[in-house]
Design a protein around this motif. Structure first.
Motif, PDB file in Angstrom:
ATOM      1  N   MET A 168       9.009 -21.558 -16.121  1.00  0.00           N
ATOM      2  CA  MET A 168      10.009 -21.069 -17.045  1.00  0.00           C
ATOM      3  C   MET A 168      10.026 -21.951 -18.288  1.00  0.00           C
ATOM      4  N   THR A 169      10.252 -21.325 -19.399  1.00  0.00           N
ATOM      5  CA  THR A 169      10.353 -22.055 -20.649  1.00  0.00           C
ATOM      6  C   THR A 169      11.557 -21.559 -21.428  1.00  0.00           C
ATOM      7  N   ILE A 170      11.901 -22.264 -22.493  1.00  0.00           N
ATOM      8  CA  ILE A 170      13.001 -21.842 -23.344  1.00  0.00           C
ATOM      9  C   ILE A 170      12.728 -20.417 -23.805  1.00  0.00           C
ATOM     10  N   GLY A 171      13.712 -19.544 -23.652  1.00  0.00           N
ATOM     11  CA  GLY A 171      13.560 -18.156 -24.080  1.00  0.00           C
ATOM     12  C   GLY A 171      13.267 -17.195 -22.944  1.00  0.00           C
ATOM     13  N   ASP A 172      13.007 -17.716 -21.742  1.00  0.00           N
ATOM     14  CA  ASP A 172      12.700 -16.838 -20.612  1.00  0.00           C
ATOM     15  C   ASP A 172      13.952 -16.153 -20.075  1.00  0.00           C
ATOM     16  N   ASN A 173      13.815 -14.886 -19.755  1.00  0.00           N
ATOM     17  CA  ASN A 173      14.825 -14.097 -19.054  1.00  0.00           C
ATOM     18  C   ASN A 173      14.071 -13.257 -18.045  1.00  0.00           C
ATOM     19  N   ILE A 174      14.772 -12.680 -17.075  1.00  0.00           N
ATOM     20  CA  ILE A 174      14.120 -11.804 -16.107  1.00  0.00           C
ATOM     21  C   ILE A 174      14.869 -10.486 -16.029  1.00  0.00           C
ATOM     22  N   GLN A 175      14.195  -9.477 -15.528  1.00  0.00           N
ATOM     23  CA  GLN A 175      14.780  -8.145 -15.375  1.00  0.00           C
ATOM     24  C   GLN A 175      15.583  -8.098 -14.083  1.00  0.00           C
ATOM     25  N   CYS A 176      16.810  -7.587 -14.165  1.00  0.00           N
ATOM     26  CA  CYS A 176      17.670  -7.422 -12.996  1.00  0.00           C
ATOM     27  C   CYS A 176      17.332  -6.100 -12.293  1.00  0.00           C
ATOM     28  N   GLU A 177      17.699  -5.994 -11.030  1.00  0.00           N
ATOM     29  CA  GLU A 177      17.491  -4.754 -10.271  1.00  0.00           C
ATOM     30  C   GLU A 177      18.225  -3.575 -10.893  1.00  0.00           C
ATOM     31  N   CYS A 178      19.335  -3.838 -11.612  1.00  0.00           N
ATOM     32  CA  CYS A 178      20.119  -2.757 -12.221  1.00  0.00           C
ATOM     33  C   CYS A 178      19.492  -2.267 -13.529  1.00  0.00           C
ATOM     34  N   GLY A 179      18.450  -2.949 -13.991  1.00  0.00           N
ATOM     35  CA  GLY A 179      17.778  -2.562 -15.224  1.00  0.00           C
ATOM     36  C   GLY A 179      18.172  -3.395 -16.433  1.00  0.00           C
ATOM     37  N   ALA A 180      19.240  -4.166 -16.321  1.00  0.00           N
ATOM     38  CA  ALA A 180      19.673  -5.035 -17.414  1.00  0.00           C
ATOM     39  C   ALA A 180      18.892  -6.355 -17.358  1.00  0.00           C
ATOM     40  N   THR A 181      19.184  -7.232 -18.273  1.00  0.00           N
ATOM     41  CA  THR A 181      18.520  -8.536 -18.334  1.00  0.00           C
ATOM     42  C   THR A 181      19.360  -9.576 -17.626  1.00  0.00           C
ATOM     43  N   GLN A 182      18.697 -10.432 -16.843  1.00  0.00           N
ATOM     44  CA  GLN A 182      19.349 -11.609 -16.282  1.00  0.00           C
ATOM     45  C   GLN A 182      19.006 -12.773 -17.205  1.00  0.00           C
ATOM     46  N   TYR A 183      20.036 -13.441 -17.712  1.00  0.00           N
ATOM     47  CA  TYR A 183      19.856 -14.539 -18.647  1.00  0.00           C
ATOM     48  C   TYR A 183      19.772 -15.861 -17.896  1.00  0.00           C
ATOM     49  N   GLY A 184      18.866 -16.722 -18.344  1.00  0.00           N
ATOM     50  CA  GLY A 184      18.590 -17.971 -17.654  1.00  0.00           C
ATOM     51  C   GLY A 184      19.428 -19.140 -18.129  1.00  0.00           C
ATOM     52  N   TYR A 185      19.809 -19.972 -17.164  1.00  0.00           N
ATOM     53  CA  TYR A 185      20.567 -21.202 -17.409  1.00  0.00           C
ATOM     54  C   TYR A 185      19.992 -22.294 -16.527  1.00  0.00           C
ATOM     55  N   TYR A 186      20.151 -23.537 -16.953  1.00  0.00           N
ATOM     56  CA  TYR A 186      19.643 -24.638 -16.162  1.00  0.00           C
ATOM     57  C   TYR A 186      20.629 -25.799 -16.139  1.00  0.00           C
ATOM     58  N   ALA A 187      20.514 -26.601 -15.085  1.00  0.00           N
ATOM     59  CA  ALA A 187      21.257 -27.853 -14.946  1.00  0.00           C
ATOM     60  C   ALA A 187      20.416 -28.751 -14.055  1.00  0.00           C
ATOM     61  N   ASP A 188      20.087 -29.933 -14.552  1.00  0.00           N
ATOM     62  CA  ASP A 188      19.239 -30.873 -13.819  1.00  0.00           C
ATOM     63  C   ASP A 188      17.955 -30.149 -13.398  1.00  0.00           C
ATOM     64  N   ALA A 189      17.698 -30.050 -12.089  1.00  0.00           N
ATOM     65  CA  ALA A 189      16.469 -29.410 -11.606  1.00  0.00           C
ATOM     66  C   ALA A 189      16.680 -27.952 -11.223  1.00  0.00           C
ATOM     67  N   GLY A 190      17.904 -27.431 -11.368  1.00  0.00           N
ATOM     68  CA  GLY A 190      18.204 -26.074 -10.921  1.00  0.00           C
ATOM     69  C   GLY A 190      18.173 -25.054 -12.040  1.00  0.00           C
ATOM     70  N   LEU A 191      17.729 -23.855 -11.693  1.00  0.00           N
ATOM     71  CA  LEU A 191      17.737 -22.707 -12.598  1.00  0.00           C
ATOM     72  C   LEU A 191      18.629 -21.628 -12.007  1.00  0.00           C
ATOM     73  N   CYS A 192      19.289 -20.890 -12.872  1.00  0.00           N
ATOM     74  CA  CYS A 192      20.127 -19.776 -12.446  1.00  0.00           C
ATOM     75  C   CYS A 192      19.963 -18.651 -13.453  1.00  0.00           C
ATOM     76  N   PHE A 193      19.753 -17.441 -12.976  1.00  0.00           N
ATOM     77  CA  PHE A 193      19.653 -16.261 -13.824  1.00  0.00           C
ATOM     78  C   PHE A 193      20.802 -15.331 -13.480  1.00  0.00           C
ATOM     79  N   VAL A 194      21.588 -14.950 -14.493  1.00  0.00           N
ATOM     80  CA  VAL A 194      22.814 -14.185 -14.289  1.00  0.00           C
ATOM     81  C   VAL A 194      22.721 -12.855 -15.027  1.00  0.00           C
ATOM     82  N   CYS A 195      23.088 -11.764 -14.342  1.00  0.00           N
ATOM     83  CA  CYS A 195      23.205 -10.451 -14.969  1.00  0.00           C
ATOM     84  C   CYS A 195      24.672 -10.225 -15.271  1.00  0.00           C
ATOM     85  N   PHE A 196      24.999 -10.105 -16.557  1.00  0.00           N
ATOM     86  CA  PHE A 196      26.388  -9.915 -16.942  1.00  0.00           C
ATOM     87  C   PHE A 196      26.820  -8.454 -16.829  1.00  0.00           C
ATOM     88  N   LYS A 197      25.875  -7.560 -16.507  1.00  0.00           N
ATOM     89  CA  LYS A 197      26.216  -6.143 -16.321  1.00  0.00           C
ATOM     90  C   LYS A 197      26.710  -5.887 -14.892  1.00  0.00           C
TER      91      LYS A 197
END
Length: 77
Positions: free
Chosen positions: A1-30
């Motif tokens: 993963m790099t700055i600017g990466d997002n992934i596609q959610c199962e619902c068809g919307a975008t999951q936006y990426g966040y990080y803290a220390d060594a952890g990554l989290c992708f959240v779908c706000f839809k």
């Protein structure tokens, strides 16, 4: 993963990426789905029990966006 990466959610919307220390989290706000990688199992369980915790951590800046490049984002490579 790099700055600017997002992934596609199962619902068809975008999951936006966040990080803290060594952890990554992708959240779908839809639909509210989220995926994590690198977080401790206890932390993941907390997120599952109280998903609003993720939003609070994002709001307070503890989880930093992968898409908004700031000087602090240089720490994540």
């Amino acid at each position: 993963m790099t700055i600017g990466d997002n992934i596609q959610c199962e619902c068809g919307a975008t999951q936006y990426g966040y990080y803290a220390d060594a952890g990554l989290c992708f959240v779908c706000f839809k639909c509210g789905r989220f995926d994590t990688d690198g977080f401790d199992d206890d932390i993941i369980e907390l997120f599952k029990e109280n998903p609003m915790l993720l939003l609070k951590l994002i709001e307070e800046g503890h989880l930093k966006s992968l898409t908004k490049k700031t000087p602090k984002d240089e720490d994540y490579k």
